[in-house]
Design a protein around this motif. Structure first.
Motif, short mmCIF file in Angstrom:
data_model
loop_
_atom_site.label_atom_id
_atom_site.label_comp_id
_atom_site.label_asym_id
_atom_site.label_seq_id
_atom_site.Cartn_x
_atom_site.Cartn_y
_atom_site.Cartn_z
N UNK A 1 6.15 86.71 28.49
CA UNK A 1 6.35 86.22 29.85
C UNK A 1 7.33 85.06 29.86
N UNK A 2 8.21 85.06 30.84
CA UNK A 2 9.04 83.91 31.09
C UNK A 2 8.32 83.00 32.08
N UNK A 3 8.62 81.71 32.03
CA UNK A 3 8.05 80.79 33.01
C UNK A 3 9.08 79.73 33.35
N UNK A 4 8.90 79.16 34.53
CA UNK A 4 9.86 78.20 35.08
C UNK A 4 9.09 77.28 36.03
N UNK A 5 9.12 75.98 35.79
CA UNK A 5 8.50 75.01 36.68
C UNK A 5 9.62 74.23 37.34
N UNK B 1 14.15 71.05 43.64
CA UNK B 1 14.68 72.28 43.03
C UNK B 1 15.26 72.06 41.63
N UNK B 2 14.86 70.99 40.98
CA UNK B 2 15.29 70.74 39.61
C UNK B 2 14.30 71.40 38.65
N UNK B 3 14.82 72.03 37.62
CA UNK B 3 13.97 72.61 36.60
C UNK B 3 13.33 71.49 35.78
N UNK B 4 12.02 71.57 35.66
CA UNK B 4 11.27 70.59 34.89
C UNK B 4 10.92 71.17 33.51
N UNK C 1 11.86 71.23 27.80
CA UNK C 1 11.56 70.20 28.77
C UNK C 1 12.89 69.74 29.35
N UNK C 2 13.10 69.98 30.64
CA UNK C 2 14.41 69.73 31.26
C UNK C 2 14.48 68.41 32.02
N UNK C 3 13.44 68.09 32.76
CA UNK C 3 13.39 66.86 33.56
C UNK C 3 11.97 66.35 33.60
#
Length: 139
Positions: free
Chosen positions: A90-94, A99-102, A64-66
């Protein structure tokens, strides 16, 4: 290589009292992304898969980044990191609109056959058609 991409607006139902996404809701959003990928990109809707098979998550790594807040729109991306005979990592990215990684991480899914009595499951290799579709998302 290509990403499977979906957008999702953060709604009241996703948030806690502070108006930020309650962390289990992120996992539901991830599961929705996986389910959409299977239906839209692999032509294997869960409604059909689960008649005789399943795709359980056997490993999940999440960072959890942001915080994500009510009203924001997240762009959710999924890609394949590794494909084996009956499993896929699988990789995932929200990311948010700034444009901040959440959220980011990886999920391991296993293709399983479910016995007719629904009491036992066993890993089962993906068929060649499905493997070819999955490979389009391999990094």
């Amino acid at each position: 290589m290509s990403y499977f991409i979906k957008e999702e607006q953060i709604r009241f139902r996703h948030t806690d009292f502070a108006g930020i996404v309650f962390y289990p809701r992120f996992l539901e959003m991830l599961n929705d992304l996986v389910e959409d990928w299977f239906e839209e990109a692999l032509n294997r809707p869960f409604s059909k898969i689960h008649e005789t098979n399943g795709i359980p998550t056997v490993d999940l790594k999440v960072q959890f980044k942001n915080a994500a807040r009510i009203g924001e729109i997240l762009t959710k991306k999924l890609w394949v990191k590794e494909l084996k005979s009956s499993s896929v990592v699988c990789g995932f990215h929200f990311i948010n609109q700034q444009e901040k990684t959440v959220l980011e991480g990886e999920v391991t899914l296993v293709n399983v056959a479910i016995a007719e009595d629904r009491k036992t499951i066993k890993a089962e290799a993906f068929n060649q058609e499905v493997k070819a579709k999955i490979e389009k998302y391999l990094l």
